[in-house]
Design an enzyme around this catalytic site. Structure first.
Site, PDB file in Angstrom:
ATOM      1  CD  GLU A  17      49.674   1.680 -87.304  1.00 22.73           C
ATOM      2  OE1 GLU A  17      50.022   0.490 -87.436  1.00 22.73           O
ATOM      3  OE2 GLU A  17      50.157   2.436 -86.449  1.00 22.73           O
ATOM      4  CB  THR A  48      46.720   2.813 -83.452  1.00 26.24           C
ATOM      5  OG1 THR A  48      46.030   4.063 -83.484  1.00 26.24           O
ATOM      6  CG2 THR A  48      47.722   2.744 -84.572  1.00 26.24           C
ATOM      7  CE1 TYR A  49      41.447  -0.518 -77.233  1.00 22.10           C
ATOM      8  CE2 TYR A  49      43.018   0.542 -75.764  1.00 22.10           C
ATOM      9  CZ  TYR A  49      41.789  -0.036 -75.989  1.00 22.10           C
ATOM     10  OH  TYR A  49      40.888  -0.112 -74.963  1.00 22.10           O
ATOM     11  CB  ALA A  51      43.804   8.095 -74.976  1.00 22.17           C
ATOM     12  CG  HIS A  77      46.917  -1.674 -83.412  1.00 19.40           C
ATOM     13  ND1 HIS A  77      48.059  -0.907 -83.436  1.00 19.40           N
ATOM     14  CD2 HIS A  77      46.810  -2.225 -84.646  1.00 19.40           C
ATOM     15  CE1 HIS A  77      48.622  -0.989 -84.636  1.00 19.40           C
ATOM     16  NE2 HIS A  77      47.871  -1.776 -85.390  1.00 19.40           N
ATOM     17  NE  ARG A 107      54.751  -2.873 -72.007  1.00 21.94           N
ATOM     18  CZ  ARG A 107      55.943  -2.405 -71.690  1.00 21.94           C
ATOM     19  NH1 ARG A 107      56.765  -3.127 -70.955  1.00 21.94           N
ATOM     20  NH2 ARG A 107      56.351  -1.225 -72.142  1.00 21.94           N
ATOM     21  CE1 TYR A 147      58.581  -1.788 -80.333  1.00 22.11           C
ATOM     22  CE2 TYR A 147      58.399  -4.102 -79.699  1.00 22.11           C
ATOM     23  CZ  TYR A 147      57.877  -2.832 -79.769  1.00 22.11           C
ATOM     24  OH  TYR A 147      56.615  -2.607 -79.257  1.00 22.11           O
ATOM     25  CE  LYS A 167      55.464  -9.892 -78.941  1.00 26.01           C
ATOM     26  NZ  LYS A 167      55.476  -8.410 -78.834  1.00 26.01           N
TER      27      LYS A 167
END
Ligand code: FAD
Length: 291
Positions: A17, A48-49, A51, A77, A107, A147, A167
């Site tokens: 990642e 990753t997504y 800011a 992501h 989310r 998780y 989900k």
């Protein structure tokens, strides 16, 4: 290539990642680091997504570069919380245009200033809303987060697994886990979700802790349990950066070997734009991975 097809391969593999830059000024540094990781030929790389960028432009640029120029499949992501339908549609269109085939539907964390807001009118309240939208858009291999130690907002694990099942049923092809430092937590989680009827592949996420400062951040972000064996190691080596790095990589390597020995075929490593860490883990596992 779609990750779900890649996971059909029985060969043991690692994926890595990386995260995009926050601003244009950091772009070249991040691009170079991710390219160094891509040169190690992982099974795939996730981006990753963050800011930066109105439509997650840096996530897309980094993912597209790795995919197109290094032939490494990528997983982009995407977060959705409090976004409008129009914004998410724009983001999905941009991903299609970039040729992205794999999306991790998330989310995202609720921004501090929105914590107390009335969420009933939001177009996207949970990741499941994004999974449904991506499914409708068609053509994507869709991943979801899970998780082993329960999402911090969940009242208990039973409730968390129930939501996870919804989900997955909405269209997740696979799941990736939050980091954990005790493999038994994963094995117990897998047993429970299989019993609950969740049967998609689960990719364990392993975070090599390579400096003492990372630890508190990792615990705050993930709420992960730190085994005594790991705490002792940090006590002993935490003040010596080189020794801590070596010990952290060895600990992560150990976790990965145990996962492979227990039937996991692909482990995702949170390599944090650090080619050196990615390379050392690959080297430690060279015979196991057949490289
Ligand atoms: P959800 O699946 O929506 O779950 C969130 C919480 O809501 C859980 O407690 C769940 O049980 C509960 N829930 C779900 N549906 C319902 C419902 N219908 N009613 C009531 N409760 C419900 N964040 C980023 O900003 N960028 C990233 O790139 C990123 N990558 C990540 C990668 C991985 C592998 C993981 C594990 C996390 C990542 N995150 C990222 C963090 C993630 O955005 C947060 O953990 C976030 O708080 C939850 O996202 P989710 O997709 O798991 O949410």
């Amino acid at each position: 290539m779609k990750i779900i097809d890649l996971l059909k391969n029985e060969k043991l593999s690692l994926s890595f990642e990386v995260f995009p830059p926050k601003t244009q000024s950091g772009f070249e540094t991040v691009k170079t680091a991710t390219e160094e990781i891509a040169k190690l030929h992982p099974s795939y790389m996730s981006v990753t997504y963050g800011a930066g960028g109105g439509i997650g432009q840096y996530t897309l640029q980094i993912a597209k570069n790795i995919k197109d120029n290094y032939n490494v499949p990528t997983l982009a992501h995407l977060t959705c919380v409090s976004s409008s339908k129009e914004t998410v549609a724009q983001k999905i269109a941009a991903m299609k245009e970039a040729g992205i085939q794999n999306v991790l539907a998330l989310r995202g964390d609720i921004p501090q200033e929105m914590q107390g807001a009335d969420r009933s009118g939001w177009d996207f309240r949970y990741a499941i809303d994004l999974v449904r939208t991506l499914k409708e858009a068609g053509g994507f291999c869709i991943g979801g987060a899970c998780y082993p130690e329960i999402h911090p907002e969940s009242a208990n694990q039973k409730e968390d697994i129930l939501r996870l099942k919804e989900k997955v049923d909405a269209g997740c092809d696979f799941l990736t886990t939050q980091m954990f430092f005790d493999n038994n937590l994963l094995y117990s989680f897998l047993y429970k979700i299989r019993e609950a009827g969740i049967d998609v592949p689960v990719i364990p996420g392993i975070m090599p802790i390579t400096n003492a400062n990372q630890i508190q951040r990792a615990i705050t972000l993930s709420g992960s349990f730190m085994p005594q064996r790991f705490k002792i190691l940090v006590d002993k080596f935490g003040s010596d950066p080189a020794a801590m790095k070596q010990a952290g990589i060895a600990y992560a390597t150990d976790q990965i070997i145990d996962l492979f020995a227990n039937g996991i075929t692909n482990v995702h490593v949170y390599s944090m734009n650090n080619p050196d860490v990615a390379q050392k883990i690959m080297q430690n596992l060279s015979d196991i991975l057949g490289k």
